[in-house]
Write a protein that holds these residues in place. Sequence first.
Motif, PDB file in Angstrom:
ATOM      1  N   ASN A 206       0.768  -1.269  -0.222  1.00  0.00           N
ATOM      2  CA  ASN A 206      -0.074   0.001  -0.061  1.00  0.00           C
ATOM      3  C   ASN A 206       0.903   1.177   0.042  1.00  0.00           C
ATOM      4  OD1 ASN A 206      -0.098   1.561   2.746  1.00  0.00           O
ATOM      5  ND2 ASN A 206       0.014  -0.594   3.266  1.00  0.00           N
ATOM      6  N   ASP A 207       0.252   2.317  -0.598  1.00  0.00           N
ATOM      7  CA  ASP A 207       1.159   3.396  -0.765  1.00  0.00           C
ATOM      8  C   ASP A 207       1.077   4.680   0.638  1.00  0.00           C
ATOM      9  OD1 ASP A 207      -1.463   4.483  -0.827  1.00  0.00           O
ATOM     10  OD2 ASP A 207      -1.067   5.403  -2.661  1.00  0.00           O
ATOM     11  N   LYS A 208       0.377   4.052   1.723  1.00  0.00           N
ATOM     12  CA  LYS A 208       0.634   4.737   2.979  1.00  0.00           C
ATOM     13  C   LYS A 208      -0.406   6.031   3.028  1.00  0.00           C
ATOM     14  CE  LYS A 208       5.078   5.247   3.578  1.00  0.00           C
ATOM     15  NZ  LYS A 208       6.479   5.442   4.083  1.00  0.00           N
ATOM     16  N   GLU A 209      -1.097   6.291   2.024  1.00  0.00           N
ATOM     17  CA  GLU A 209      -1.894   7.400   1.724  1.00  0.00           C
ATOM     18  C   GLU A 209      -3.296   6.953   2.388  1.00  0.00           C
ATOM     19  OE1 GLU A 209      -1.718   9.691  -1.867  1.00  0.00           O
ATOM     20  OE2 GLU A 209       0.278  10.049  -1.764  1.00  0.00           O
ATOM     21  N   VAL A 210      -4.173   8.004   2.368  1.00  0.00           N
ATOM     22  CA  VAL A 210      -5.387   7.790   3.248  1.00  0.00           C
ATOM     23  C   VAL A 210      -6.401   6.503   2.122  1.00  0.00           C
ATOM     24  CG1 VAL A 210      -7.672   8.762   3.384  1.00  0.00           C
ATOM     25  CG2 VAL A 210      -5.595  10.062   3.787  1.00  0.00           C
ATOM     26  N   TYR A 211      -6.263   6.751   0.962  1.00  0.00           N
ATOM     27  CA  TYR A 211      -6.904   5.841   0.393  1.00  0.00           C
ATOM     28  C   TYR A 211      -6.443   4.352   0.185  1.00  0.00           C
ATOM     29  CZ  TYR A 211      -8.122   3.155  -4.359  1.00  0.00           C
ATOM     30  OH  TYR A 211      -8.413   2.503  -5.035  1.00  0.00           O
ATOM     31  N   GLY A 212      -5.040   4.414  -0.063  1.00  0.00           N
ATOM     32  CA  GLY A 212      -4.414   3.215  -0.134  1.00  0.00           C
ATOM     33  C   GLY A 212      -4.259   2.283   0.941  1.00  0.00           C
ATOM     34  N   ALA A 213      -3.612   2.952   2.194  1.00  0.00           N
ATOM     35  CA  ALA A 213      -3.621   2.204   3.564  1.00  0.00           C
ATOM     36  C   ALA A 213      -5.059   1.985   3.976  1.00  0.00           C
ATOM     37  CB  ALA A 213      -2.909   3.382   4.470  1.00  0.00           C
ATOM     38  N   GLY A 214      -5.849   2.855   3.767  1.00  0.00           N
ATOM     39  CA  GLY A 214      -7.365   2.423   4.267  1.00  0.00           C
ATOM     40  C   GLY A 214      -8.003   1.240   3.450  1.00  0.00           C
ATOM     41  N   LEU A 215      -7.870   1.044   2.150  1.00  0.00           N
ATOM     42  CA  LEU A 215      -8.363   0.157   1.556  1.00  0.00           C
ATOM     43  C   LEU A 215      -7.700  -1.190   1.814  1.00  0.00           C
ATOM     44  CD1 LEU A 215      -9.718  -1.320  -0.787  1.00  0.00           C
ATOM     45  CD2 LEU A 215      -8.172  -0.407  -2.475  1.00  0.00           C
ATOM     46  N   ALA A 216      -6.269  -1.057   2.000  1.00  0.00           N
ATOM     47  CA  ALA A 216      -5.426  -2.266   2.395  1.00  0.00           C
ATOM     48  C   ALA A 216      -6.053  -3.023   3.758  1.00  0.00           C
ATOM     49  CB  ALA A 216      -3.995  -1.841   2.454  1.00  0.00           C
TER      50      ALA A 216
END
Length: 424
Positions: A206-216
């Motif tokens: 995951n890219d550690k951003e709001v979207y990426g980390a949250g989806l992960a």
Amino acid sequence: MRSRGMAAASCLTLVLALGVAACGGDDPETEGPSGSAPQAEGKTLKIYSSVPLQGASRVQSEALVNGAKLALEQVGGKVGPHTVTYESLDDSTAQAGSWTPEAESANALKASQDDTTAVYIGTLNSGAAKISIPILNEAGIPMISPANTYVGLTTNDPGSEPGEPDKYYPTGKRTYTRIVPKDTIQAAALVTLMKTEGCTKVAMTNDKEVYGAGLARVVELSAKEQGLTLTANDAIDKNASNYRSLAQKAKQAGADCFLYSGITANNAVQQFKDFASALGPDAKLYGPDGVAETGFVSEKDGGIPAGLNKQVKVTIATLSPDQYPPDGQQFFKDFTAKYGVDNPDPYAIYGYEAMKLALDAIERSGTAERDAITKALFETKDRTSVLGTYSIDENGDTTLTDYGVYAVKDGELVFDQTIKAAAN
């Protein structure tokens, strides 16, 4: 959809310092036809949108904007007695190659300081929404997102962070809605897809951003429920030159599939190259709507090598044109006729529906005041639209749940199948 986060409080402080005016005037109402509700005198209203028009998401965002323009054009820029204008704002910079907190904050403030603002369409990236929702909420401006999927913007469901979503609504009143399913739906769809296609062990980054980390985080929960093994959920450094060590770790763990949770701009292409190389030509590679764009799938536009096309699939809350209701099928014909695009970007129809919903809410509001438009948005029930029939629930979420799966062919997204996944 997607991405970078920043503390909302600083934006709120700026708004309060500027003394943002609430919208609306004291225009008197006039009586409508006999037996009907009073109708407001004609006003000039403005709808803003805010999406990244530079960088990897440019093509996707331009399609979204063109969809919105088409919807407004089809009604001649009029809703009842009101004249409606539209302004597309860019929340990206050329240097960043994606949205930035500063640009999104400036856009939200511009809309907040415009007394004619009726609706704000945006954002593309979930991290950007964390910036603009509080600013617009303070000004009472209703917001419709055609792309955000992060869970915490509307609920405290698993995958959200402490204090969400209430911290984004300083007035205590909800003003944000979205017409794409939240990530509990997308995560379930991804896991269902990977299981269906024979994945036994999946390496995830995951890219550690709001979207990426949250989806992960939600993928982890869904994988546990559905019995799919994840070998890792590695947070990546988006500026790394390569990800070979993570890819080798995945190989040693026996991973036969790879899933990236994030956006294209955060070095997605390099990750897919490295994991494909380590896991081999039979490995299946997956991505979410954060990479469902030309900048990721087209090699000539800086995307993945053509040799990886057959291994890659992505999910996005858009279906094949022939699977939409008649209104949706007509939209694709109209869009192609207007813009000369035979294969419209998946988000074109979401830009169109976001504008259509905004215009419908203005019409149903009666007064065209911000509070009334917001109320109308949240009262949207069984709306017949180009996307199908949906309602907006008390949190601001759509009741739509279908996700489309897209393969990649000749550098373009090609519809593969529909995944009907319910939230966990």
